[in-house]
Design an enzyme around this catalytic site. Sequence first.
Site, short mmCIF file in Angstrom:
data_model
loop_
_atom_site.label_atom_id
_atom_site.label_comp_id
_atom_site.label_asym_id
_atom_site.label_seq_id
_atom_site.Cartn_x
_atom_site.Cartn_y
_atom_site.Cartn_z
N ASP A 60 0.87 -1.17 0.00
CA ASP A 60 0.00 0.00 0.00
C ASP A 60 0.90 1.22 0.00
OD1 ASP A 60 -0.13 1.22 3.06
OD2 ASP A 60 0.12 -0.96 3.07
N GLU A 147 -8.16 4.74 12.26
CA GLU A 147 -7.16 4.63 13.30
C GLU A 147 -7.15 5.91 14.14
OE1 GLU A 147 -3.05 4.96 11.38
OE2 GLU A 147 -4.30 4.41 9.65
#
Length: 262
Positions: A60, A147
């Site tokens: 990623d 997150e």
Amino acid sequence: MLRQISLVALLVLSACGGAKREAVPVGSGEVTVISSNFDDSDPTDWPGRSPDRYPVHGIDLSRFQTSVDWSAARANGVNFAFIKATEGGDRVDPMFEDHWRGAGRAGVMRGAYHFFYRCRPAAEQARWFIKHVPRTPGALPPVLDMEWTPTSPTCTIRRDGAVIREEARIFLDILERHYGQRPMIYTTVDFFQDTELWRLQGVEFWLRSVADHPHGAYDGNSWSFWQYTSTGLVPGIAGRVDINVFAGSKQAWAGWLAARQM
């Protein structure tokens, strides 16, 4: 329409560095899985199951990876890439379009992710993502990155888990209606535990765990992708990059892709 796929695979050798390629049928075509030729600038001494046991590796990336030779990365085992697209309701990653086009040209399975900003409504963020991410046939499911952000200069609020899960549901529902497949959630150990994300029904997870296998770090909860390092070294990519694995075999990867064909 979903198709039954054959699990018969043909093993051949790559012309690049001896990396192994396996052509596995998927839908009306096939997907080629290339064994990884990666390194790690700060490797972990895995206490249990190592990510090396999984055959399908990928990355990623975001604006921090400014120089990518996608053909070289693909030839060295980048089988998929999750690319940062948007953040909140007013930010677009400046490298998204370049990475999206480059990965597509190189034959890398690609998906886009959105970094969630807890100081904007979920529906507004979903519309922002849709505005900037094309509905591309064969793309991986969109991803919602959730997150904690304790160092954010504008939004450090920590909402209750029930509120977080409801925001996630709103975002996922809107994207599912637009893209035709259920998005996944990327998260970290502390956020997953603090907000009890495991309570969400019908959600696939992409989990970060850089010191232990997800089975241990996430109390046995299921996952589809595992981000196991942020210090990966991949031929074709300048500097460090996040590396991930898919949870199953090459044949399971082919089946997973076939089930998500748009």
